[in-house]
Design a protein around this motif. Structure first.
Motif, mmCIF file in Angstrom:
data_model
loop_
_atom_site.group_PDB
_atom_site.id
_atom_site.type_symbol
_atom_site.label_atom_id
_atom_site.label_comp_id
_atom_site.label_asym_id
_atom_site.label_seq_id
_atom_site.Cartn_x
_atom_site.Cartn_y
_atom_site.Cartn_z
ATOM 1 N N GLN A 29 0.771 -1.030 -0.463
ATOM 2 C CA GLN A 29 -0.067 -0.013 0.007
ATOM 3 C C GLN A 29 0.782 1.031 0.153
ATOM 4 O OE1 GLN A 29 -3.503 0.996 3.086
ATOM 5 N NE2 GLN A 29 -2.282 1.559 3.768
ATOM 6 N N PRO A 30 0.544 2.201 -0.259
ATOM 7 C CA PRO A 30 1.445 3.045 -0.603
ATOM 8 C C PRO A 30 1.603 4.283 0.574
ATOM 9 C CG PRO A 30 -0.202 4.045 -2.827
ATOM 10 C CD PRO A 30 -0.188 2.460 -1.991
ATOM 11 N N LEU A 31 2.365 4.267 0.746
ATOM 12 C CA LEU A 31 2.739 5.235 2.220
ATOM 13 C C LEU A 31 1.711 6.762 1.725
ATOM 14 C CD1 LEU A 31 3.786 6.468 4.690
ATOM 15 C CD2 LEU A 31 5.349 7.599 3.556
ATOM 16 N N MET A 32 1.896 7.614 0.546
ATOM 17 C CA MET A 32 0.763 8.754 0.157
ATOM 18 C C MET A 32 0.015 8.334 -1.409
ATOM 19 S SD MET A 32 3.145 11.399 1.414
ATOM 20 C CE MET A 32 5.545 10.327 1.259
ATOM 21 N N ARG A 33 -0.911 8.223 -2.188
ATOM 22 C CA ARG A 33 -1.371 8.142 -2.582
ATOM 23 C C ARG A 33 -2.721 9.460 -2.889
ATOM 24 N NH1 ARG A 33 -4.104 2.133 -4.410
ATOM 25 N NH2 ARG A 33 -1.593 2.322 -5.215
ATOM 26 N N LEU A 34 -2.572 9.989 -3.709
ATOM 27 C CA LEU A 34 -3.281 10.678 -4.562
ATOM 28 C C LEU A 34 -3.935 10.493 -5.280
ATOM 29 C CD1 LEU A 34 -1.044 14.146 -4.550
ATOM 30 C CD2 LEU A 34 -3.079 13.723 -3.413
ATOM 31 N N THR A 35 -5.318 10.553 -5.406
ATOM 32 C CA THR A 35 -6.321 10.093 -6.649
ATOM 33 C C THR A 35 -7.395 10.886 -6.954
ATOM 34 O OG1 THR A 35 -7.150 7.616 -5.426
ATOM 35 C CG2 THR A 35 -8.024 8.115 -7.158
ATOM 36 N N GLY A 36 -6.736 11.250 -8.545
ATOM 37 C CA GLY A 36 -7.804 12.131 -8.967
ATOM 38 C C GLY A 36 -7.887 13.984 -8.466
ATOM 39 N N ALA A 37 -6.492 13.858 -7.725
ATOM 40 C CA ALA A 37 -6.857 15.993 -6.655
ATOM 41 C C ALA A 37 -7.164 16.427 -7.670
ATOM 42 C CB ALA A 37 -5.830 15.167 -5.920
ATOM 43 N N SER A 38 -7.836 17.446 -7.368
ATOM 44 C CA SER A 38 -7.668 18.773 -7.915
ATOM 45 C C SER A 38 -7.949 19.447 -6.352
ATOM 46 C CB SER A 38 -8.754 18.979 -8.918
ATOM 47 O OG SER A 38 -8.680 18.249 -9.926
ATOM 48 N N LYS A 39 -6.872 20.829 -7.125
ATOM 49 C CA LYS A 39 -6.930 21.990 -5.781
ATOM 50 C C LYS A 39 -7.333 23.287 -6.830
ATOM 51 C CE LYS A 39 -6.639 23.893 -1.881
ATOM 52 N NZ LYS A 39 -6.979 23.571 -0.611
ATOM 53 N N LEU A 40 -8.803 23.397 -6.509
ATOM 54 C CA LEU A 40 -8.933 25.186 -6.760
ATOM 55 C C LEU A 40 -8.503 26.448 -5.155
ATOM 56 C CD1 LEU A 40 -12.567 24.332 -7.904
ATOM 57 C CD2 LEU A 40 -10.119 24.750 -9.688
ATOM 58 N N TYR A 41 -7.689 27.138 -5.861
ATOM 59 C CA TYR A 41 -7.315 28.598 -4.921
ATOM 60 C C TYR A 41 -8.596 29.697 -5.373
ATOM 61 C CZ TYR A 41 -3.763 26.417 -2.947
ATOM 62 O OH TYR A 41 -2.872 25.732 -2.610
ATOM 63 N N VAL A 54 -3.911 14.604 -10.399
ATOM 64 C CA VAL A 54 -3.363 14.558 -10.368
ATOM 65 C C VAL A 54 -3.772 13.360 -9.362
ATOM 66 C CG1 VAL A 54 -1.119 14.542 -8.990
ATOM 67 C CG2 VAL A 54 -1.707 16.378 -9.484
ATOM 68 N N ASP A 55 -2.863 11.616 -10.004
ATOM 69 C CA ASP A 55 -2.466 9.894 -9.389
ATOM 70 C C ASP A 55 -1.192 9.874 -9.026
ATOM 71 O OD1 ASP A 55 -5.654 9.799 -9.719
ATOM 72 O OD2 ASP A 55 -5.297 9.595 -12.149
ATOM 73 N N LEU A 56 -1.236 10.429 -8.538
ATOM 74 C CA LEU A 56 0.521 10.037 -7.304
ATOM 75 C C LEU A 56 0.589 8.817 -6.590
ATOM 76 C CD1 LEU A 56 2.726 10.829 -8.257
ATOM 77 C CD2 LEU A 56 2.623 12.534 -6.358
ATOM 78 N N ASP A 57 1.238 8.233 -6.434
ATOM 79 C CA ASP A 57 1.776 7.081 -5.623
ATOM 80 C C ASP A 57 3.030 7.537 -4.585
ATOM 81 O OD1 ASP A 57 -1.134 5.335 -5.570
ATOM 82 O OD2 ASP A 57 -0.504 4.126 -5.989
ATOM 83 N N ILE A 58 2.960 7.383 -3.556
ATOM 84 C CA ILE A 58 4.355 7.318 -2.997
ATOM 85 C C ILE A 58 5.502 6.683 -2.025
ATOM 86 C CG2 ILE A 58 6.061 9.164 -1.952
ATOM 87 C CD1 ILE A 58 5.425 11.241 -3.177
ATOM 88 N N HIS A 59 6.099 5.756 -2.384
ATOM 89 C CA HIS A 59 5.797 4.667 -1.294
ATOM 90 C C HIS A 59 6.956 5.189 0.253
ATOM 91 C CE1 HIS A 59 4.048 2.116 -4.607
ATOM 92 N NE2 HIS A 59 3.765 1.410 -3.519
ATOM 93 N N ARG A 60 6.822 4.451 0.694
ATOM 94 C CA ARG A 60 7.850 4.133 1.776
ATOM 95 C C ARG A 60 8.890 4.200 1.411
ATOM 96 N NH1 ARG A 60 4.520 1.374 5.144
ATOM 97 N NH2 ARG A 60 3.865 3.112 6.447
ATOM 98 N N GLY A 61 10.740 4.772 2.209
ATOM 99 C CA GLY A 61 11.564 4.597 1.514
ATOM 100 C C GLY A 61 11.353 5.626 0.162
ATOM 101 N N GLU A 62 10.866 6.200 -0.828
ATOM 102 C CA GLU A 62 11.112 7.040 -2.024
ATOM 103 C C GLU A 62 11.886 8.373 -1.211
ATOM 104 O OE1 GLU A 62 9.507 5.637 -6.152
ATOM 105 O OE2 GLU A 62 7.495 6.644 -4.354
ATOM 106 N N PHE A 63 12.340 7.798 -2.432
ATOM 107 C CA PHE A 63 13.267 9.563 -2.740
ATOM 108 C C PHE A 63 13.062 10.334 -4.226
ATOM 109 C CE2 PHE A 63 17.290 12.672 -2.973
ATOM 110 C CZ PHE A 63 16.756 13.120 -2.569
ATOM 111 N N THR A 64 12.011 11.049 -4.473
ATOM 112 C CA THR A 64 11.549 11.633 -4.906
ATOM 113 C C THR A 64 11.286 12.777 -5.562
ATOM 114 O OG1 THR A 64 9.195 10.404 -4.643
ATOM 115 C CG2 THR A 64 8.856 12.057 -6.615
#
Ligand code: ADP
Ligand code: MG
Length: 262
Positions: A29-41, A54-64
């Motif tokens: 399971q990813p540490l951080m998972r964005l699914t279709g995430a949008s941000k309106l200001y 934005v769709d994005l998975d970041i796993h534990r131990g990665e350097f991104t």
């Protein structure tokens, strides 16, 4: 996940929990998972879409490294990953927990427990020594002065400034100042380090000292690192580079590598 907040629940960097999961990221399971995430200001009369689905998975131990031009949404993305801001639509899960299910208190607990932030702009208190500055986040949490000072020295030694604790901020070089910001983020023993623009000026390449320090924190201390920068030179240190433009992910080198295998 146990969300009871306890100030003594601060584990060493690279705790056993992280160590056991550091290398086997693909099936987890990813540490951080964005699914279709949008941000309106809100910009008064109009809204601005800083992040677009934005769709994005970041796993534990990665350097991104998140790379992109000014205004492309890098900081917005980082604030979302660090639970500082919520997506306007779409979802974010941290360790599988949907952020929209969290109370303000739980969100704060998670931020304090897991994340170290090095913001784009930060100031050290000019009348306080480097060690005192680095100790501040723990002092604010009510820990004893002795524990704060010990933790500050440990954080300073992690960034190679163990001999500079007595210096005042005005005596630091530019690189030492950046390292001090990283030490201040490390003092609470985060599992995830979020670094927004590790060079002082936007158009500067990432300083090799900082790049190699972040790499060391990732590989030796098992800290998950997300680095935001305008410079593609970050790829010299970060194994994974995500290019953002106009609020969208244009290229993710880990996805590109995965598709090249098929
Ligand atoms: P970057 O970090 O890549 O330079 P940001 O994520 O800070 O970009 O911002 C992306 C876009 O969202 C920019 O156009 C910026 O002006 C806008 N933006 C960021 N924060 C806010 C805010 N709090 N209110 C209104 N607009 C914002
Ligand atoms: Mg920014």
């Amino acid at each position: 996940m146990n969300l009871d907040y306890n100030t003594s629940d601060i584990k060493p960097c690279g705790s056993a929990r992280d160590a056991t999961t550091h290398t086997s990221t693909a099936t987890q399971q990813p540490l951080m998972r964005l699914t279709g995430a949008s941000k309106l200001y809100d910009r008064g009369s109009c809204t601005h879409e800083a992040l677009k689905s934005v769709d994005l998975d970041i796993h534990r131990g990665e350097f991104t490294a998140i790379v992109g031009p000014s205004g492309s949404g890098k900081s917005a993305l980082m604030k979302m990953l660090g639970l500082l801001e919520a997506p306007t639509s779409g979802g974010y899960r941290f360790q599988g927990v949907p952020e929209q299910s969290l109370s303000d208190e739980q969100r704060l607990w998670l931020r304090r427990r897991f994340f170290g932030f090095v913001p784009q702009e930060y100031n050290l208190l000019r009348s306080t020594s480097l060690q005192g500055n680095v100790a501040l986040p723990l002092l604010y949490r009510g820990l004893s002065s002795e524990r704060c000072q010990t933790a500050a020295m440990r954080a300073l030694s992690l960034v190679g400034l163990e001999d500079c604790g007595h210096k005042m901020p005005d005596e630091l070089t530019g690189t030492e100042h950046r390292k001090a910001g990283i030490a201040r983020a490390l003092v609470c023993n985060p599992s995830v380090l979020l670094v927004d623009r590790a060079s002082r000026a936007a158009d500067q390449p990432l300083c090799p000292d900082i790049g190699s320090l972040l790499r060391k924190l990732n590989t030796e201390h098992l800290i998950t690192v997300v680095l935001v920068t305008q410079k593609a030179s970050a790829a010299d240190w970060a194994p994974r580079v995500i290019h953002v433009n106009g609020g969208a992910v244009e290229l993710d080198t880990s996805r590109a590598a995965a598709s090249a295998l098929h």
